[in-house]
Enzyme design. Structure first.
Site, PDB file in Angstrom:
ATOM      1  N   SER A  68      32.271   8.580  31.471  1.00 55.24           N
ATOM      2  CA  SER A  68      32.877   8.514  30.152  1.00 55.24           C
ATOM      3  C   SER A  68      34.070   7.550  30.053  1.00 55.24           C
ATOM      4  O   SER A  68      33.897   6.359  30.214  1.00 55.24           O
ATOM      5  CB  SER A  68      33.261   9.939  29.751  1.00 55.24           C
ATOM      6  OG  SER A  68      33.696   9.969  28.441  1.00 55.24           O
ATOM      7  N   ASP A 123      31.296   9.494  23.102  1.00 53.87           N
ATOM      8  CA  ASP A 123      31.469  10.836  22.542  1.00 53.87           C
ATOM      9  C   ASP A 123      32.849  11.023  21.905  1.00 53.87           C
ATOM     10  O   ASP A 123      33.125  12.068  21.326  1.00 53.87           O
ATOM     11  CB  ASP A 123      31.147  11.959  23.552  1.00 53.87           C
ATOM     12  CG  ASP A 123      31.964  11.885  24.822  1.00 53.87           C
ATOM     13  OD1 ASP A 123      32.904  11.070  24.890  1.00 53.87           O
ATOM     14  OD2 ASP A 123      31.645  12.658  25.749  1.00 53.87           O
ATOM     15  N   GLU A 169      39.425  17.526  19.638  1.00 54.32           N
ATOM     16  CA  GLU A 169      40.580  17.297  20.495  1.00 54.32           C
ATOM     17  C   GLU A 169      41.310  16.086  19.918  1.00 54.32           C
ATOM     18  O   GLU A 169      40.684  15.232  19.281  1.00 54.32           O
ATOM     19  CB  GLU A 169      40.129  17.006  21.919  1.00 54.32           C
ATOM     20  CG  GLU A 169      39.434  18.200  22.548  1.00 54.32           C
ATOM     21  CD  GLU A 169      39.069  17.961  24.003  1.00 54.32           C
ATOM     22  OE1 GLU A 169      39.643  18.640  24.851  1.00 54.32           O
ATOM     23  OE2 GLU A 169      38.215  17.113  24.282  1.00 54.32           O
ATOM     24  N   ALA A 170      42.607  16.014  20.171  1.00 55.64           N
ATOM     25  CA  ALA A 170      43.372  14.881  19.641  1.00 55.64           C
ATOM     26  C   ALA A 170      42.791  13.560  20.140  1.00 55.64           C
ATOM     27  O   ALA A 170      42.877  12.533  19.466  1.00 55.64           O
ATOM     28  CB  ALA A 170      44.836  15.012  20.047  1.00 55.64           C
ATOM     29  N   ASN A 171      42.130  13.583  21.321  1.00 50.74           N
ATOM     30  CA  ASN A 171      41.568  12.349  21.881  1.00 50.74           C
ATOM     31  C   ASN A 171      40.311  11.867  21.144  1.00 50.74           C
ATOM     32  O   ASN A 171      39.689  10.883  21.537  1.00 50.74           O
ATOM     33  CB  ASN A 171      41.295  12.510  23.379  1.00 50.74           C
ATOM     34  CG  ASN A 171      40.245  13.584  23.688  1.00 50.74           C
ATOM     35  OD1 ASN A 171      39.433  13.944  22.839  1.00 50.74           O
ATOM     36  ND2 ASN A 171      40.259  14.088  24.903  1.00 50.74           N
ATOM     37  N   ARG A 205      49.580  19.698  32.577  1.00 48.38           N
ATOM     38  CA  ARG A 205      48.345  20.332  33.062  1.00 48.38           C
ATOM     39  C   ARG A 205      47.619  19.378  34.007  1.00 48.38           C
ATOM     40  O   ARG A 205      47.729  18.147  33.852  1.00 48.38           O
ATOM     41  CB  ARG A 205      47.431  20.734  31.893  1.00 48.38           C
ATOM     42  CG  ARG A 205      47.074  19.594  30.962  1.00 48.38           C
ATOM     43  CD  ARG A 205      46.057  20.015  29.919  1.00 48.38           C
ATOM     44  NE  ARG A 205      44.720  20.119  30.474  1.00 48.38           N
ATOM     45  CZ  ARG A 205      43.904  19.080  30.645  1.00 48.38           C
ATOM     46  NH1 ARG A 205      44.264  17.855  30.311  1.00 48.38           N
ATOM     47  NH2 ARG A 205      42.712  19.263  31.162  1.00 48.38           N
TER      48      ARG A 205
HETATM   49  C1  G16 Z   1      36.252  14.922  28.874  1.00 46.99           C
HETATM   50  C2  G16 Z   1      36.057  16.228  28.141  1.00 46.99           C
HETATM   51  C3  G16 Z   1      37.086  16.347  27.046  1.00 46.99           C
HETATM   52  C4  G16 Z   1      38.478  16.214  27.647  1.00 46.99           C
HETATM   53  C5  G16 Z   1      38.590  14.927  28.448  1.00 46.99           C
HETATM   54  C6  G16 Z   1      39.880  14.793  29.222  1.00 46.99           C
HETATM   55  O1  G16 Z   1      36.066  13.866  27.971  1.00 46.99           O
HETATM   56  O2  G16 Z   1      34.747  16.277  27.629  1.00 46.99           O
HETATM   57  O3  G16 Z   1      36.918  17.581  26.414  1.00 46.99           O
HETATM   58  O4  G16 Z   1      39.439  16.212  26.658  1.00 46.99           O
HETATM   59  O5  G16 Z   1      37.550  14.853  29.402  1.00 46.99           O
HETATM   60  O6  G16 Z   1      39.962  15.845  30.132  1.00 46.99           O
HETATM   61  P1  G16 Z   1      41.123  15.958  31.174  1.00 46.99           P
HETATM   62  O7  G16 Z   1      42.395  15.845  30.410  1.00 46.99           O
HETATM   63  O8  G16 Z   1      40.926  17.309  31.793  1.00 46.99           O
HETATM   64  O9  G16 Z   1      40.984  14.826  32.151  1.00 46.99           O
HETATM   65  P2  G16 Z   1      35.205  12.610  28.348  1.00 46.99           P
HETATM   66  O10 G16 Z   1      35.139  11.825  27.088  1.00 46.99           O
HETATM   67  O11 G16 Z   1      35.932  11.910  29.460  1.00 46.99           O
HETATM   68  O12 G16 Z   1      33.901  13.188  28.799  1.00 46.99           O
END
Ligand code: G16
Length: 550
Positions: free
Chosen positions: A70, A288, A378-380, A506
């Site tokens: 991703s 996504d 999510e904000a992202n 986190r």
């Molecule tokens: C994935 C998850 C998201 C999450 C993001 C960042 O996104 O599907 O829900 O917000 O990782 O996660 P973390 O902060 O735990 O690294 P993606 O788009 O990378 O698949």
């Protein structure tokens, strides 16, 4: 023991000879599956192929396996398993996934026997595993390793080639719903979304301040490939100019472009023309996540992120539902990253209930299922809307009722067409983009009009490298830090110094680091707050490398 469907000897021989466990360190099924440097993942893929077959037999349905990392840099890769209704792998199986990935080659057979016995899995079914991959150079060989795992347990891999993550989620659900949700083909997917979009848009492509021209940043990934099919299908109804595209761009996947870059750096991506006021959007490496933004005359990048998208959608749906006269329980789901101003606006101005969950769309999705209409983002920029089956049935029953007025029927039809525009299985940047464009068009809004809805609190995201990110543990939907002991107290003391300050830390589930979020009354204060907290994390959680700086 050896029979067609339960050939553990083949499993072991394949494992030892073709996909031996090469890494000594343990890996963990995280926020979105396994993610690591691509060259360390061969055996993990093979084992996820095995697990996918077991999951499919257990659920008596087909399962998906998406090879992607991703938003991560190009040398990384990963795999996420997709459950029968197109949702993320059920949490109780994440522990099995972790166990499968870490067991020694000569104990694989033991672990397979353990899961088969414990869950009473019937090993005689021939099951299908839908496999998709992103555009990373490492994806084809990793997909091959995964398919070897599927074949070793006599499953049937169905290779969808290069697809976006949300497309694969959609195909899995279509297949399991026996085409009730649509047909599991790319052609059908484009047609379904584009037909709904064109139907709502009608013949007037520009309305008041809304201009149908959109700049699109494909992050040099699968989103850059797939947007071309949308362009063909949409024709003049939406004028999309693509950038960071495999032909036009020369850049690397996600490098200084894409939704994650725009959000975390709060910066305009490379490769997109800097045209003042122009509405632009970016997707991430597997399409996504979605981010909107524009540049002002001072070259400042204004971001309209997942919080804004969620609010735009929730308000629009609320209006559509009111037109149908239905009494509906509509709610919104956010995470700790949601801007405080957005939560305030949803609660106090829109009067829509909000719930908070941990980071990871899997958590948001499950929470959203509690509502008749659950909007989660999510904000992202990762999110979608889900509608309860009973609610959709109620809509259809009312539409078929001859006593219902023409106006109400028209409102129902419109809502049904909007539902058709949405990929309910998971956050889908391309379907979300069409929905945002639909709403802006219907309101006659420019991106600047959209931004005026409320004012974001300035915020800052930072990353801190530490020896072991799991030394940080959290509670209260990740808003409170439990370990290392005393860190939360320190954060509280730092936050107190800043007007409208808020901060939390986190461990990332997709990258080997700790994330720090901070917001405050001004940009400088948000930056300073984030830095102070990041330095504290570095000090108390065994930071490695140089100290964090702005
Ligand atoms: C994935 C998850 C998201 C999450 C993001 C960042 O996104 O599907 O829900 O917000 O990782 O996660 P973390 O902060 O735990 O690294 P993606 O788009 O990378 O698949």
């Amino acid at each position: 023991m050896a029979n067609n469907h339960n050939n553990y000897k083949t499993v072991y021989a394949f494992a030892r000879e073709m996909h031996p466990k090469t890494e000594k360190f343990d890996v963990q099924y995280g926020t979105a599956g396994f993610r690591a440097k691509a060259n360390t993942l061969g055996y993990v893929m093979y084992r996820m192929g095995l697990l996918a077959v077991l999951r499919a037999r257990y659920k008596k349905a087909c399962i998906g396996a998406m090879i992607t990392a991703s938003h991560n840099p190009e040398p990384d890769n990963g795999v996420k398993l997709i459950d029968p209704c197109g949702e993320m792998l059920e949490q109780s199986w994440e522990a099995w996934a972790t166990k499968f990935a870490n067991v020694a080659d000569d104990r694989l057979e033991e672990v397979i026997t353990e899961i088969v016995t414990e869950l009473g899995i019937e090993m005689t079914q021939r099951v299908e595993i839908l496999v998709g991959k992103d555009t990373r150079p490492s994806s084809p060989s990793l997909a091959k390793a995964l398919c070897d795992g599927v074949l070793a347990l006599s499953g049937k891999p169905i290779d969808y080639g290069i697809v976006t993550t949300p497309q694969l989620h959609y195909f899995v659900y279509c297949r399991n719903s026996r085409n009730q949700y649509g047909f599991p083909t790319e052609e059908y997917y484009y047609r379904k979304l584009c037909d709904a979009f064109k139907k709502i848009r009608g013949k007037n492509f520009n309305t008041n301040n809304y201009q149908s021209k959109l700049y699109y940043d494909g992050a040099n990934g699968v989103g850059a490939k797939k947007i071309k099919y949308f362009q063909e299908c949409l024709g003049d109804s939406l004028m999309i100019d693509r950038f960071n595209d495999e032909l036009i761009g020369t850049g690397k996947l996600n490098y200084m472009c894409g939704a994650d870059y725009v959000k975390t750096k709060q910066a305009f991506p490379n490769g997109v023309p800097k045209e003042v006021g122009q509405r632009c959007c970016s997707v991430d490496g597997d399409a996504d996540r979605l981010m909107y933004y524009y540049l002002d005359e001072n070259e400042k990048c204004h971001l309209l992120d997942g919080d804004r998208i969620a609010i735009l959608i929730a308000e629009y749906l609320k209006g559509l539902v009111e037109d149908t006269g239905f009494d509906v329980n509509l709610g919104l789901v956010q995470t700790a990253y949601a801007n405080g101003a957005s939560t305030e606006y949803i609660t106090n101005t829109l009067n829509i209930p909000v719930s908070f969950v941990c980071t990871g769309v899997k958590y948001l999705h499950h929470e959203a299922q509690k509502y008749d209409i659950g909007v989660y983002f999510e904000a992202n920029g990762h999110g979608t809307v889900i509608f309860k089956k009973e609610f959709k049935e109620k809509l259809q029953t009312s539409y078929d009722d001859p006593t219902v007025s023409v106006e109400v029927k028209r409102a129902i039809k419109k809502l049904q067409t909007v539902i058709d525009l949405i990929n309910e299985t998971v956050g889908d940047a391309l379907s979300d983009m069409l929905l945002v464009e639909t709403i802006l068009h219907s309101k006659g809004w420019s991106i600047q009009d959209w931004e005026k809805t409320y004012t974001d609190l300035p915020n800052r995201l930072m990353k801190v490298s530490v020896k072991d990110r799991n030394t940080i543990t959290t509670t209260n939907a990740e808003r409170t830090c439990l370990k290392p002991e005393g860190l939360q107290k320190e954060i509280d003391m730092i936050v107190k110094k800043y007007k409208s300050g808020r901060s939390f830390v986190r461990p990332s589930g997709t990258e080997d680091l700790v994330r720090v979020y901070a917001e405050a009354a001004s940009k400088d204060e948000a930056d300073q707050l984030a830095l102070e907290v990041a330095l504290k994390v570095h000090e108390m959680a065994e930071g490695i490398g140089p100290e964090p700086k702005l």
